[in-house]
Write a protein that holds these residues in place. Sequence first.
Motif, PDB file in Angstrom:
ATOM      1  N   THR A  44      -2.851   6.636  -1.204  1.00 51.91           N
ATOM      2  CA  THR A  44      -1.565   5.929  -0.485  1.00 51.91           C
ATOM      3  C   THR A  44      -2.039   5.256   0.946  1.00 51.91           C
ATOM      4  N   ALA A  45      -2.596   6.186   1.619  1.00 50.67           N
ATOM      5  CA  ALA A  45      -3.034   5.664   3.062  1.00 50.67           C
ATOM      6  C   ALA A  45      -3.754   4.473   2.923  1.00 50.67           C
ATOM      7  N   PHE A  46      -4.633   4.501   1.913  1.00 46.95           N
ATOM      8  CA  PHE A  46      -5.520   3.191   1.739  1.00 46.95           C
ATOM      9  C   PHE A  46      -4.718   2.208   1.348  1.00 46.95           C
ATOM     10  N   CYS A  47      -3.903   2.080   0.523  1.00 46.95           N
ATOM     11  CA  CYS A  47      -2.832   1.088  -0.018  1.00 46.95           C
ATOM     12  C   CYS A  47      -2.196   0.617   1.376  1.00 46.95           C
ATOM     13  N   ASP A  48      -1.607   1.404   2.218  1.00 45.59           N
ATOM     14  CA  ASP A  48      -0.795   1.140   3.232  1.00 45.59           C
ATOM     15  C   ASP A  48      -1.613   0.304   4.039  1.00 45.59           C
ATOM     16  N   ASP A  49      -3.015   0.790   4.463  1.00 43.05           N
ATOM     17  CA  ASP A  49      -3.985   0.185   5.367  1.00 43.05           C
ATOM     18  C   ASP A  49      -4.318  -1.276   4.992  1.00 43.05           C
ATOM     19  N   ILE A  50      -4.477  -1.423   3.486  1.00 39.85           N
ATOM     20  CA  ILE A  50      -4.733  -2.781   2.924  1.00 39.85           C
ATOM     21  C   ILE A  50      -3.359  -3.654   3.387  1.00 39.85           C
ATOM     22  N   LEU A  51      -2.098  -3.128   3.102  1.00 37.97           N
ATOM     23  CA  LEU A  51      -1.204  -3.977   3.374  1.00 37.97           C
ATOM     24  C   LEU A  51      -0.935  -4.374   5.096  1.00 37.97           C
ATOM     25  N   GLU A  52      -1.165  -3.335   5.728  1.00 36.46           N
ATOM     26  CA  GLU A  52      -1.179  -3.771   7.111  1.00 36.46           C
ATOM     27  C   GLU A  52      -2.210  -4.798   7.544  1.00 36.46           C
ATOM     28  N   LYS A  53      -3.268  -4.428   7.005  1.00 36.03           N
ATOM     29  CA  LYS A  53      -4.640  -5.352   7.705  1.00 36.03           C
ATOM     30  C   LYS A  53      -4.595  -6.770   7.127  1.00 36.03           C
ATOM     31  N   THR A  54      -4.250  -6.645   5.593  1.00 38.64           N
ATOM     32  CA  THR A  54      -4.728  -7.966   4.989  1.00 38.64           C
ATOM     33  C   THR A  54      -3.499  -8.595   4.486  1.00 38.64           C
ATOM     34  N   GLY A  55      -2.311  -7.881   4.555  1.00 42.46           N
ATOM     35  CA  GLY A  55      -1.070  -8.459   3.889  1.00 42.46           C
ATOM     36  C   GLY A  55      -1.062  -8.455   2.334  1.00 42.46           C
ATOM     37  N   VAL A  56      -1.773  -7.991   1.770  1.00 43.93           N
ATOM     38  CA  VAL A  56      -1.816  -7.759   0.177  1.00 43.93           C
ATOM     39  C   VAL A  56      -1.094  -6.592  -0.139  1.00 43.93           C
ATOM     40  N   ALA A  57      -0.126  -6.960  -0.858  1.00 41.59           N
ATOM     41  CA  ALA A  57       0.874  -5.532  -1.023  1.00 41.59           C
ATOM     42  C   ALA A  57       0.576  -5.078  -2.700  1.00 41.59           C
ATOM     43  N   LEU A  58      -0.159  -3.796  -2.770  1.00 46.74           N
ATOM     44  CA  LEU A  58      -0.410  -3.373  -3.896  1.00 46.74           C
ATOM     45  C   LEU A  58       0.422  -1.914  -4.139  1.00 46.74           C
ATOM     46  N   VAL A  59       0.168  -1.336  -5.253  1.00 46.19           N
ATOM     47  CA  VAL A  59       1.097  -0.077  -5.341  1.00 46.19           C
ATOM     48  C   VAL A  59      -0.099   1.068  -5.806  1.00 46.19           C
ATOM     49  N   THR A  60       0.093   2.057  -4.807  1.00 42.58           N
ATOM     50  CA  THR A  60      -0.550   3.252  -4.824  1.00 42.58           C
ATOM     51  C   THR A  60      -0.637   3.975  -6.278  1.00 42.58           C
ATOM     52  N   GLY A  61      -2.046   4.470  -6.716  1.00 40.13           N
ATOM     53  CA  GLY A  61      -2.020   5.111  -7.993  1.00 40.13           C
ATOM     54  C   GLY A  61      -1.549   6.316  -8.042  1.00 40.13           C
ATOM     55  N   ALA A  62      -1.440   6.922  -6.663  1.00 36.15           N
ATOM     56  CA  ALA A  62      -0.566   8.275  -6.711  1.00 36.15           C
ATOM     57  C   ALA A  62       0.643   8.515  -7.456  1.00 36.15           C
ATOM     58  N   GLY A  63       1.652   7.606  -7.410  1.00 32.32           N
ATOM     59  CA  GLY A  63       2.789   7.581  -8.081  1.00 32.32           C
ATOM     60  C   GLY A  63       2.612   7.732  -9.695  1.00 32.32           C
ATOM     61  N   PHE A  64       1.644   7.128 -10.029  1.00 30.19           N
ATOM     62  CA  PHE A  64       1.436   7.163 -11.411  1.00 30.19           C
ATOM     63  C   PHE A  64       0.482   8.397 -11.995  1.00 30.19           C
ATOM     64  N   GLY A  65       0.188   9.283 -11.036  1.00 29.32           N
ATOM     65  CA  GLY A  65      -0.472  10.238 -11.410  1.00 29.32           C
ATOM     66  C   GLY A  65      -2.150   9.811 -11.481  1.00 29.32           C
ATOM     67  N   ALA A  66      -2.303   8.872 -10.642  1.00 31.32           N
ATOM     68  CA  ALA A  66      -4.048   8.582 -10.645  1.00 31.32           C
ATOM     69  C   ALA A  66      -4.473   8.481  -9.203  1.00 31.32           C
ATOM     70  N   SER A  67      -5.112   9.536  -8.560  1.00 31.51           N
ATOM     71  CA  SER A  67      -5.215   9.500  -7.047  1.00 31.51           C
ATOM     72  C   SER A  67      -6.537   8.506  -6.537  1.00 31.51           C
ATOM     73  N   GLN A  68      -7.160   7.808  -7.830  1.00 30.03           N
ATOM     74  CA  GLN A  68      -8.384   7.107  -7.289  1.00 30.03           C
ATOM     75  C   GLN A  68      -7.940   5.684  -7.591  1.00 30.03           C
ATOM     76  N   ASN A  69      -6.852   5.281  -7.980  1.00 27.56           N
ATOM     77  CA  ASN A  69      -6.513   3.946  -8.306  1.00 27.56           C
ATOM     78  C   ASN A  69      -5.358   3.327  -7.563  1.00 27.56           C
ATOM     79  N   LEU A  70      -5.562   1.766  -7.616  1.00 23.30           N
ATOM     80  CA  LEU A  70      -4.387   1.182  -7.193  1.00 23.30           C
ATOM     81  C   LEU A  70      -3.812   0.181  -8.333  1.00 23.30           C
TER      82      LEU A  70
END
Length: 514
Positions: A342-368
């Motif tokens: 999730t922190a990785f996903c947030d960093d991508i959004l902040e640094k690149t402007g690409v909005a993705l969804v963290t896998g954590a909410g889907f029960g997958a802690s290594q995926n986006l």
Amino acid sequence: MALSNLVNNLEESVTLSASARAKQLKAEGRDILMLTLGEPDFVTPNNIATAAKEAIDSGKSSFYTQAEGLPELKDAVGSYFERYYGYGVSHEQVVITTGAKFALYAFFAAVLDLGDEVIIPTPYWVSYAEQVKMVGGKPVFAVATQENNFKITTEQLEEVVTGSTKVLILNSPSNPTGVIYTAEELTLLGNWAVAHGILILADDIYGRLVYNANQFTPISTLSEEIRNQTIVINGVSKTYAMTGWRIGFATGNPEIIGAMSKIVSQTTSNPTTVAQYAAIEALNGDQTEAENMRAEFEKRLNMLLPLINEIRGFEAIKPQGAFYLFPKVSEAMAIKGFSNVTAFCDDILEKTGVALVTGAGFGASQNLRLSYATDFETLFEAVNRLKEYMGREFFRSNFNVMMYVEDVAESVKFWGSIGFSAQILDENSADIKSSADADVTFTLYKKDIVRQISPEAADSVPSLLLQTEDLDDLYQKLVELNHAAGEIVDAPGLGRVFNFTDPDGNFYAVRESK
Ligand SMILES: Cc1ncc(COP(=O)(O)O)c(C=O)c1O
């Protein structure tokens, strides 16, 4: 304010909150690429919008309908089932709801008592677990990982079943993985549920969004016993670009459907009347636009997958349906120093402007999760920014890439005919080299041999990004052989690219070498 325990224990939808954060940044003037939401980027087809306008003009959409839905819409659902499922459903076997999401909620509320357990295979769509909790049920997870193609087995179900298990959820094609269970796999799972007296909740919402000649088999079509045990959830949102209209439906056992209708009547009353008239046209009317949209998603998938797999540390399997890629990013996280996706996903959004969804909410802690239900330009720009973020110098070494083929000699002929050279290693394998760019070498390997070692690998469909100096020439050759898919497109940062499929169905994207 003292809020209820129920709300305090409820997670916000990660997909909706990711979109909200991205929209907020956009409103602040940031250049944001939204790959978050699971909705088609197309507007609702004209014939459907026209039917809705007529329903308004005639005045018939001014009024309540039966809480469980218009009889005409139930008829349309019945015909739809005859066409796509091969069996019909009578009025008492259908309830129309405010989106498929509310059909799910009404189902859980109708069948779960306090403490009843629901088996949810992971990765799972975010709302299942929260809805189960909202009615006092207990989500129990059966964990499927990328290594087993995100599919669960009856052995795993045996490990999690208890005396309190009431429901097994199956979502094929899956959000977020896009994976489709085969008829054989579903038969095993279905028979297992029947033997244990467990209800099957089949969320078929992506059943019409299936690509590259893959097949979707609804579990409810596999046997009488399985069908009697199954409630099917479906709707018009994804297939007909109608997410905003909020029409879903459930079919199955009349007693459960009746209970769901009771819940609908005491909560939402009927789904919006005008949307029901629109849904009648969607289900009964011309299906050309639905097919056109499906074909467009297929093109995007085939183009995007090899590009995503070229981003340093990203590794995505090829989905068969829905409109999501769900790359494993553990390597990318390690490179960037993150242990939390999730922190990785947030960093991508902040640094690149690409909005993705963290896998954590889907029960997958290594995926986006990224949705390709958006235009090519946005997708290419997103890939470009992600590559920049992960380190542009990276180019996946093709030396270790294997493409599995039925017949190595035939395959060598194909590659020869489009200007690649082959070095035959033995009767089961050959190295293919691009004469235009000797950097690109990959190995063809006979499927039969791979099958003996790893059946899963043999059935996977690998993809590869190739480079060539003369893109037009290669494209022309593939067009002549009927192997090119779509047109050459200009991708920001990548140059001109197109994609094609080899005779074995393996996927390639080609870009111009610089
Ligand atoms: C797996 C799955 N089921 C159900 C739904 C709900 O669809 P609807 O828009 O009809 O409520 C979604 C929407 O994202 C979904 O992904």
